[in-house]
Design a protein around this motif. Structure first.
Motif, PDB file in Angstrom:
ATOM      1  N   VAL A  30     -36.872 -14.745 -86.652  1.00 45.33           N
ATOM      2  CA  VAL A  30     -36.673 -13.971 -85.428  1.00 45.33           C
ATOM      3  C   VAL A  30     -37.110 -14.748 -84.193  1.00 45.33           C
ATOM      4  O   VAL A  30     -36.478 -14.646 -83.134  1.00 45.33           O
ATOM      5  CB  VAL A  30     -37.384 -12.602 -85.521  1.00 45.33           C
ATOM      6  CG1 VAL A  30     -38.900 -12.733 -85.473  1.00 45.33           C
ATOM      7  CG2 VAL A  30     -36.887 -11.667 -84.428  1.00 45.33           C
ATOM      8  N   THR A  31     -38.164 -15.543 -84.300  1.00 44.25           N
ATOM      9  CA  THR A  31     -38.605 -16.290 -83.117  1.00 44.25           C
ATOM     10  C   THR A  31     -37.681 -17.456 -82.800  1.00 44.25           C
ATOM     11  O   THR A  31     -37.511 -17.819 -81.633  1.00 44.25           O
ATOM     12  CB  THR A  31     -40.039 -16.828 -83.299  1.00 44.25           C
ATOM     13  OG1 THR A  31     -40.105 -17.648 -84.470  1.00 44.25           O
ATOM     14  CG2 THR A  31     -41.033 -15.682 -83.415  1.00 44.25           C
ATOM     15  N   ARG A  32     -37.062 -18.039 -83.821  1.00 48.99           N
ATOM     16  CA  ARG A  32     -36.190 -19.201 -83.615  1.00 48.99           C
ATOM     17  C   ARG A  32     -34.706 -18.840 -83.651  1.00 48.99           C
ATOM     18  O   ARG A  32     -33.850 -19.716 -83.709  1.00 48.99           O
ATOM     19  CB  ARG A  32     -36.502 -20.269 -84.665  1.00 48.99           C
ATOM     20  CG  ARG A  32     -37.929 -20.829 -84.569  1.00 48.99           C
ATOM     21  CD  ARG A  32     -38.172 -21.580 -83.276  1.00 48.99           C
ATOM     22  NE  ARG A  32     -37.262 -22.700 -83.158  1.00 48.99           N
ATOM     23  CZ  ARG A  32     -37.496 -23.908 -83.691  1.00 48.99           C
ATOM     24  NH1 ARG A  32     -38.622 -24.132 -84.364  1.00 48.99           N
ATOM     25  NH2 ARG A  32     -36.627 -24.876 -83.547  1.00 48.99           N
ATOM     26  N   HIS A  33     -34.398 -17.540 -83.630  1.00 48.81           N
ATOM     27  CA  HIS A  33     -33.010 -17.057 -83.549  1.00 48.81           C
ATOM     28  C   HIS A  33     -32.140 -17.615 -84.679  1.00 48.81           C
ATOM     29  O   HIS A  33     -30.969 -17.951 -84.484  1.00 48.81           O
ATOM     30  CB  HIS A  33     -32.394 -17.423 -82.193  1.00 48.81           C
ATOM     31  CG  HIS A  33     -33.213 -16.987 -81.021  1.00 48.81           C
ATOM     32  ND1 HIS A  33     -33.335 -15.667 -80.648  1.00 48.81           N
ATOM     33  CD2 HIS A  33     -33.977 -17.700 -80.145  1.00 48.81           C
ATOM     34  CE1 HIS A  33     -34.122 -15.575 -79.591  1.00 48.81           C
ATOM     35  NE2 HIS A  33     -34.535 -16.791 -79.270  1.00 48.81           N
ATOM     36  N   ALA A  34     -32.718 -17.692 -85.877  1.00 48.10           N
ATOM     37  CA  ALA A  34     -32.003 -18.297 -87.000  1.00 48.10           C
ATOM     38  C   ALA A  34     -30.763 -17.500 -87.397  1.00 48.10           C
ATOM     39  O   ALA A  34     -29.718 -18.081 -87.715  1.00 48.10           O
ATOM     40  CB  ALA A  34     -32.941 -18.439 -88.197  1.00 48.10           C
ATOM     41  N   SER A  35     -30.857 -16.167 -87.386  1.00 49.49           N
ATOM     42  CA  SER A  35     -29.699 -15.352 -87.769  1.00 49.49           C
ATOM     43  C   SER A  35     -28.559 -15.527 -86.776  1.00 49.49           C
ATOM     44  O   SER A  35     -27.387 -15.640 -87.160  1.00 49.49           O
ATOM     45  CB  SER A  35     -30.099 -13.874 -87.846  1.00 49.49           C
ATOM     46  OG  SER A  35     -30.952 -13.642 -88.929  1.00 49.49           O
ATOM     47  N   THR A  36     -28.894 -15.546 -85.492  1.00 52.33           N
ATOM     48  CA  THR A  36     -27.872 -15.743 -84.458  1.00 52.33           C
ATOM     49  C   THR A  36     -27.197 -17.095 -84.623  1.00 52.33           C
ATOM     50  O   THR A  36     -25.967 -17.213 -84.544  1.00 52.33           O
ATOM     51  CB  THR A  36     -28.515 -15.652 -83.062  1.00 52.33           C
ATOM     52  OG1 THR A  36     -29.117 -14.371 -82.908  1.00 52.33           O
ATOM     53  CG2 THR A  36     -27.476 -15.849 -81.972  1.00 52.33           C
ATOM     54  N   ALA A  37     -27.993 -18.118 -84.866  1.00 50.50           N
ATOM     55  CA  ALA A  37     -27.446 -19.463 -85.027  1.00 50.50           C
ATOM     56  C   ALA A  37     -26.547 -19.545 -86.261  1.00 50.50           C
ATOM     57  O   ALA A  37     -25.479 -20.173 -86.229  1.00 50.50           O
ATOM     58  CB  ALA A  37     -28.587 -20.471 -85.131  1.00 50.50           C
ATOM     59  N   HIS A  38     -26.967 -18.902 -87.340  1.00 52.72           N
ATOM     60  CA  HIS A  38     -26.168 -18.921 -88.567  1.00 52.72           C
ATOM     61  C   HIS A  38     -24.834 -18.206 -88.355  1.00 52.72           C
ATOM     62  O   HIS A  38     -23.775 -18.706 -88.770  1.00 52.72           O
ATOM     63  CB  HIS A  38     -26.953 -18.262 -89.700  1.00 52.72           C
ATOM     64  CG  HIS A  38     -26.233 -18.251 -91.008  1.00 52.72           C
ATOM     65  ND1 HIS A  38     -25.890 -19.394 -91.684  1.00 52.72           N
ATOM     66  CD2 HIS A  38     -25.770 -17.221 -91.765  1.00 52.72           C
ATOM     67  CE1 HIS A  38     -25.265 -19.085 -92.800  1.00 52.72           C
ATOM     68  NE2 HIS A  38     -25.173 -17.772 -92.871  1.00 52.72           N
ATOM     69  N   ARG A  39     -24.878 -17.041 -87.693  1.00 51.42           N
ATOM     70  CA  ARG A  39     -23.634 -16.309 -87.433  1.00 51.42           C
ATOM     71  C   ARG A  39     -22.691 -17.126 -86.560  1.00 51.42           C
ATOM     72  O   ARG A  39     -21.467 -17.096 -86.739  1.00 51.42           O
ATOM     73  CB  ARG A  39     -23.942 -14.966 -86.757  1.00 51.42           C
ATOM     74  CG  ARG A  39     -24.471 -13.898 -87.695  1.00 51.42           C
ATOM     75  CD  ARG A  39     -24.398 -12.522 -87.046  1.00 51.42           C
ATOM     76  NE  ARG A  39     -25.179 -12.462 -85.825  1.00 51.42           N
ATOM     77  CZ  ARG A  39     -26.449 -12.085 -85.767  1.00 51.42           C
ATOM     78  NH1 ARG A  39     -27.091 -11.752 -86.880  1.00 51.42           N
ATOM     79  NH2 ARG A  39     -27.095 -12.041 -84.616  1.00 51.42           N
ATOM     80  N   LEU A  40     -23.251 -17.852 -85.613  1.00 48.46           N
ATOM     81  CA  LEU A  40     -22.434 -18.670 -84.724  1.00 48.46           C
ATOM     82  C   LEU A  40     -21.633 -19.700 -85.525  1.00 48.46           C
ATOM     83  O   LEU A  40     -20.438 -19.911 -85.282  1.00 48.46           O
ATOM     84  CB  LEU A  40     -23.342 -19.359 -83.702  1.00 48.46           C
ATOM     85  CG  LEU A  40     -22.691 -20.254 -82.646  1.00 48.46           C
ATOM     86  CD1 LEU A  40     -23.449 -20.129 -81.327  1.00 48.46           C
ATOM     87  CD2 LEU A  40     -22.709 -21.719 -83.091  1.00 48.46           C
TER      88      LEU A  40
END
Length: 370
Positions: A127-137
Motif C-alpha cells: 500500500v505504501t509503494r502503490h504495488a497494486s496500482t503498478a501491477h494493474r497498470l
C-alpha cells in the motif's frame, strides 16, 4: 449395530493425517464434508450439513466459517466432548454455550505467527509503494503510455517512521521484529499493560532474531525504542503505520473508529491482519475519501467474504489507496499444515486418544472444563 467408536465430524478436509490414521486404526469414526456438484465455490460445509451430521458426534473440527452456538450444541447433544477450530481466532464460537454444555475447546495459536507477520509487512509495502496500482497498470497494457516521471507512483519509505500496533502479542512482536530491519524511528503499541519485547524468537531463529539478540546483549537495549501508549487515540496519532493485530471481542469491536482515524496523520496508513470488525469500515472509507489518512492495507474486512465489486472500499477513487486481500494471512504451506496438526492433536486430546503424551493432552485450550 451402531458404532462404538466416537464419531468425529469435520466441516472440511484439512491438510493433516492424524485423524485419518486414527480412523484406520479403528479408534474413531470419521465423517468429513466433501464438496459435491454445485459446491465448487464452497470452502467448507454449509451449516445445514453440520447440523444434519452433528447429532451423536463426540468431536467437531471447524474453521472460521462455521458458527458454534447454542443451537448447534443442543443439536449435538451430550455426546459432544470437544470442538477444535483450525484458527487462532475464536469469535465464531460461543464460549459460554460451550462451557454450559461441558465442551472443551481447542485452537491453533503460535504456528501461524510468522506467516501473519509476513502478511502484515507485505500489505505495508504494497500500500505504501502503490504495488497494486503498478501491477494493474502493467496488466492493463498502460505501461508504454504512462509517463514515468520522477515521482510517478512514489510512496513513503518505512525507514525512519513510527510503527504503531493495536495489540502487542506474539504475532505483533513477530511483525515488529521484521520492521526492525527497516530501521524505524520508534515502535509504539496500545495494550492493556506493558509487554516486554523479546528481541529474538523462541519459536524460530532467523538472521534478524540473532542480530537483534546480539545488539541487545551488547548494548543492554534495543536499537529502536519500544513503548506502550495505553491511550489508543494518542498512539494512533503518533503512528505513521498503524498495524491492527488484536483479539476481536465485544470490547474491541470498531476499536479503530472515526475518532481514532481523525486523530491520525494525513500521511498515515492502517494495516489490518486480525479481524475485520476491529475497524469501522464506514469510518475507514470516509477517512480515505476525505484524505484523513493516506491508505489502508487489509487482509480482513467486515462482512467477508461477501465483498462485491460495488463495495465502497473498492470504489474507483480508492484504487490507489487500498489493498484488500481475501484473508490469506496464514496461507503458507508450513502454517496451514501446522494449524491442521495442532487442531487434530487438540481434538484427539479431547477424546483422550493422543499417542504423543498424556492421552488427554491439549496443546491450546481456550475454554471449557477439563
Amino acid at each position: 449395530m451402531p458404532s462404538e467408536r466416537p464419531l468425529v465430524v469435520l466441516s472440511s478436509e484439512i491438510p493433516g493425517n492424524l485423524l485419518k490414521d486414527a480412523s484406520e486404526k479403528g479408534k474413531i469414526e470419521l465423517r468429513i464434508w466433501k464438496p459435491g456438484k454445485g459446491d465448487e465455490k464452497r470452502t467448507c460445509a454449509p451449516r445445514e450439513w453440520v447440523m444434519d451430521n452433528i447429532q451423536g458426534a463426540s468431536a467437531l473440527l471447524v474453521q472460521l466459517q462455521i458458527k458454534v452456538d447454542e443451537e448447534l450444541l443442543q443439536k449435538a447433544g451430550e455426546s459432544l466432548k470437544v470442538v477444535s477450530t483450525m484458527s487462532v481466532g475464536y469469535d465464531h464460537i460461543d464460549l459460554e454455550a460451550c462451557a454450559k454444555h461441558n465442551v472443551r475447546l481447542g485452537y491453533t495459536p503460535g504456528v501461524l505467527n510468522e506467516a501473519v507477520a509476513d502478511t502484515a509487512l507485505l500489505l505495508t509495502l504494497m500500500v505504501t509503494r502503490h504495488a497494486s496500482t503498478a501491477h494493474r497498470l502493467v496488466i492493463d497494457g498502460q505501461w508504454p503510455s504512462t509517463p514515468m516521471r520522477p515521482l510517478t507512483m512514489a510512496g513513503p519509505s518505512v525507514q525512519g517512521k513510527t510503527i504503531g500496533f493495536l495489540g502487542f502479542g506474539e504475532i505483533a512482536q513477530c511483525t515488529a521484529r521484521r520492521f526492525m530491519a527497516f530501521r524505524p524511528k520508534r515502535i509504539v503499541y496500545t495494550a492493556s499493560k506493558p509487554k516486554p519485547f523479546d528481541p529474538h524468537s523462541d519459536r524460530f531463529q532467523t538472521f534478524m532474531d540473532d542480530m537483534l539478540s546480539a545488539y541487545h546483549d551488547k548494548h543492554k537495549k534495543l536499537p529502536v525504542e519500544v513503548e506502550n501508549i495505553p491511550d489508543l487515540r494518542k498512539m494512533a496519532a503518533e503512528a505513521d503505520i498503524l498495524i491492527v493485530i488484536a483479539n476481536y471481542t465485544k470490547s474491541t469491536h470498531h476499536a479503530i473508529n472515526a475518532d481514532v482515524l481523525k486523530n491520525m496523520k494525513k500521511t498515515a496508513y492502517v494495516v489490518n491482519v486480525a479481524r475485520g470488525p476491529l475497524i469501522d469500515t464506514d469510518a475507514l472509507v470516509d477517512a480515505l475519501k476525505h484524505d484523513q489518512i493516506a491508505g489502508a492495507g487489509l487482509d480482513v474486512i467486515e462482512g467477508e467474504p461477501n465483498i462485491t465489486p460495488d463495495h465502497a472500499i473498492l470504489s474507483e477513487d480508492l484504487n490507489d489507496k487500498v489493498v484488500l486481500l481475501p484473508h490469506i494471512g496464514s496461507a503458507t504451506y508450513e502454517a496451514r499444515q501446522g494449524m491442521a496438526r495442532l487442531a487434530e492433536l487438540n481434538l484427539l486430546g479431547g477424546l483422550h486418544l493422543r499417542e504423543d503424551g498424556p492421552a488427554d493432552k491439549f496443546d491450546a485450550e481456550i475454554a471449557g472444563p477439563k
